[in-house]
Design a protein around this motif. Structure first.
Motif, PDB file in Angstrom:
ATOM      1  N   ARG A  58       0.828  -1.207   0.000  1.00 27.02           N
ATOM      2  CA  ARG A  58       0.000   0.000   0.000  1.00 27.02           C
ATOM      3  C   ARG A  58       0.861   1.256   0.000  1.00 27.02           C
ATOM      4  O   ARG A  58       0.539   2.246  -0.665  1.00 27.02           O
ATOM      5  CB  ARG A  58      -0.956  -0.010   1.201  1.00 27.02           C
ATOM      6  N   ALA A  59       1.971   1.218   0.714  1.00 26.12           N
ATOM      7  CA  ALA A  59       2.877   2.372   0.730  1.00 26.12           C
ATOM      8  C   ALA A  59       3.482   2.603  -0.647  1.00 26.12           C
ATOM      9  O   ALA A  59       3.613   3.750  -1.104  1.00 26.12           O
ATOM     10  CB  ALA A  59       3.978   2.151   1.771  1.00 26.12           C
ATOM     11  N   ALA A  60       3.844   1.510  -1.343  1.00 23.58           N
ATOM     12  CA  ALA A  60       4.421   1.637  -2.683  1.00 23.58           C
ATOM     13  C   ALA A  60       3.396   2.183  -3.670  1.00 23.58           C
ATOM     14  O   ALA A  60       3.710   3.027  -4.515  1.00 23.58           O
ATOM     15  CB  ALA A  60       4.948   0.275  -3.147  1.00 23.58           C
ATOM     16  N   THR A  68      -2.339   8.848   0.065  1.00 28.89           N
ATOM     17  CA  THR A  68      -1.804   8.288   1.299  1.00 28.89           C
ATOM     18  C   THR A  68      -2.041   6.785   1.330  1.00 28.89           C
ATOM     19  O   THR A  68      -2.952   6.274   0.664  1.00 28.89           O
ATOM     20  CB  THR A  68      -2.454   8.920   2.530  1.00 28.89           C
ATOM     21  N   ALA A  69      -1.250   6.075   2.106  1.00 33.58           N
ATOM     22  CA  ALA A  69      -1.409   4.620   2.219  1.00 33.58           C
ATOM     23  C   ALA A  69      -2.784   4.254   2.769  1.00 33.58           C
ATOM     24  O   ALA A  69      -3.338   3.199   2.434  1.00 33.58           O
ATOM     25  CB  ALA A  69      -0.304   4.045   3.102  1.00 33.58           C
ATOM     26  N   CYS A 223      -7.771  -0.487  -4.953  1.00 34.95           N
ATOM     27  CA  CYS A 223      -8.630   0.666  -5.200  1.00 34.95           C
ATOM     28  C   CYS A 223      -8.128   1.844  -4.396  1.00 34.95           C
ATOM     29  O   CYS A 223      -7.398   1.683  -3.405  1.00 34.95           O
ATOM     30  CB  CYS A 223     -10.097   0.375  -4.904  1.00 34.95           C
ATOM     31  N   LEU A 224      -8.512   3.037  -4.846  1.00 33.33           N
ATOM     32  CA  LEU A 224      -8.140   4.281  -4.192  1.00 33.33           C
ATOM     33  C   LEU A 224      -9.403   5.016  -3.773  1.00 33.33           C
ATOM     34  O   LEU A 224     -10.352   5.136  -4.552  1.00 33.33           O
ATOM     35  CB  LEU A 224      -7.344   5.179  -5.146  1.00 33.33           C
ATOM     36  N   SER A 225      -9.424   5.519  -2.553  1.00 33.64           N
ATOM     37  CA  SER A 225     -10.564   6.315  -2.095  1.00 33.64           C
ATOM     38  C   SER A 225     -10.171   7.074  -0.831  1.00 33.64           C
ATOM     39  O   SER A 225      -9.387   6.575  -0.010  1.00 33.64           O
ATOM     40  CB  SER A 225     -11.772   5.423  -1.794  1.00 33.64           C
TER      41      SER A 225
END
Length: 360
Positions: A58-60, A68-69, A223-225
């Motif tokens: 998640r950090a990568a 942000t992670a 996914c991103l949110s």
């Protein structure tokens, strides 16, 4: 027995040897060597359970995407993320265009959601039009759009997606944008919605490393949110440890890569244009695409998929996509030599039909 409803089924009993698979839209340049090495090295650490929170991965991804992670959720492929997402949202009613990716309907059924489909028109190249958002009524809880759309390959302008995002916010609906093929677009920054994630809690972007980095067997999606409460609930909508040690290491390596997509886009654009021209030259109706696959309508050859299959060539029938029928097929853009093999086989079958058009 349940039938395979997707592409990429190279395991069927009637297939001998390694088929030429145009049914799955995977980067024809293959898996990068550094990702393969990451997978091999990860096997030495597979005596331990994977990190159920995918912290390093998640950090990568966060560093790659500029979020942000905490705004990243990882799963065992984009389909796993999609199913978890709808189970966490539990929308009563979902709006989506037709045709589009079939897994949306399957995930919606599992979540107990009703579907509202807006037909897209072949005369418009199946483009999503501005009036699509007129169907967004106050009783709609979620909207799913695929950009570029699968199986049409058509990209939605960013301004049109943003208009939908604003309309969704006004009625309290969640907008889910599936961007799993975005890496194949020319100048993808003109289409992706990453910059809208931090300030729009009603937006969820679905992504995958599968297609670009040619690793569908590894199973890694995300996914991103900025709705971190929603992402937290997604951990409870599926089994733990869904992203293996190998998948996480491959994802970390892919997230750090920036050169492979650019190299791939140039190659895909050239080969897609040649493939589309070849299909048109054989008399097929072709939807001009922007991704690594081509949708076309066959009015010429009876039992097309079965006859190609007998030659060891797999293509994706689109008969099970809402809004299409058995005349429509999707083919991946593969290497120049492989695309030639497909076009040569289609030419031979066309000639066997005597130049007459087949109608269902």
């Amino acid at each position: 027995m349940t039938e395979n409803r997707h592409g990429g089924d190279i395991y069927a009993e009637d297939l001998t040897g390694e088929p030429l698979d145009f049914s799955a839209s995977i980067n024809p340049l293959g898996m990068p060597e550094d990702i393969l090495r990451a997978a091999q090295e990860a096997l030495t650490r597979s005596a331990h359970y994977p990190d159920s929170l995918c912290r390093r991965l998640r950090a990568a991804i966060a560093a790659r995407e500029g979020v942000t992670a905490e705004q990243v959720f990882c799963g065992g492929g984009a389909a796993d993320v999609l199913f978890r997402l709808l189970l966490a949202l539990k929308p009563k009613k979902i709006l989506l265009p037709a045709p589009t990716f079939g897994e949306y309907a399957q995930a919606a059924a599992l979540a107990g959601s009703e579907l509202v489909r807006v037909p897209l028109r072949a005369c418009d190249n199946f483009d999503l039009q501005e009036d699509f958002w007129d169907a967004l009524t106050p009783d709609i809880d979620a909207v799913i759009v695929c950009n570029p759309n699968n199986p049409t390959g058509r990209a939605i302008p960013k301004w049109l997606v943003k208009k939908g995002m604003e309309r969704c916010a006004a009625v309290g609906a969640t907008l889910i944008v599936d961007e799993c093929f975005h890496d194949f677009l020319d100048r993808p920054e003109r289409f992706v919605m990453t910059d809208s994630v931090p300030e729009n809690r009603n937006l969820v972007l679905l992504r995958s490393f599968t297609k670009m980095y040619a690793m569908p067997g590894v199973r890694i999606g995300y996914c991103l949110s900025s709705n971190t409460d929603l992402l937290d609930r997604m951990y409870d909508t599926g089994a733990p440890w869904s992203v293996s040690v190998v998948a996480q290491e491959c994802g970390i390596q892919a997230a750090q890569d920036t050169e492979y997509p650019a190299r791939t886009r140039k190659y895909i654009a050239e080969q897609r244009a040649r493939l589309e021209d070849g299909l048109r030259g054989l008399g097929f109706f072709v939807i001009p695409g922007a991704a690594n696959f081509v949708l076309f309508r066959n009015d010429r050859i009876d039992k097309l998929a079965a006859r190609l299959r007998a030659r060891g060539i797999l293509i994706r029938s689109c008969a099970n996509f809402a809004g299409l029928d058995e005349r429509w097929f999707r083919v991946a853009v593969r290497t120049e030599a492989e695309n030639f093999v497909l076009l040569h086989a289609l030419r031979e079958l066309t000639e066997k039909e005597g130049g007459t058009q087949w109608q269902r």
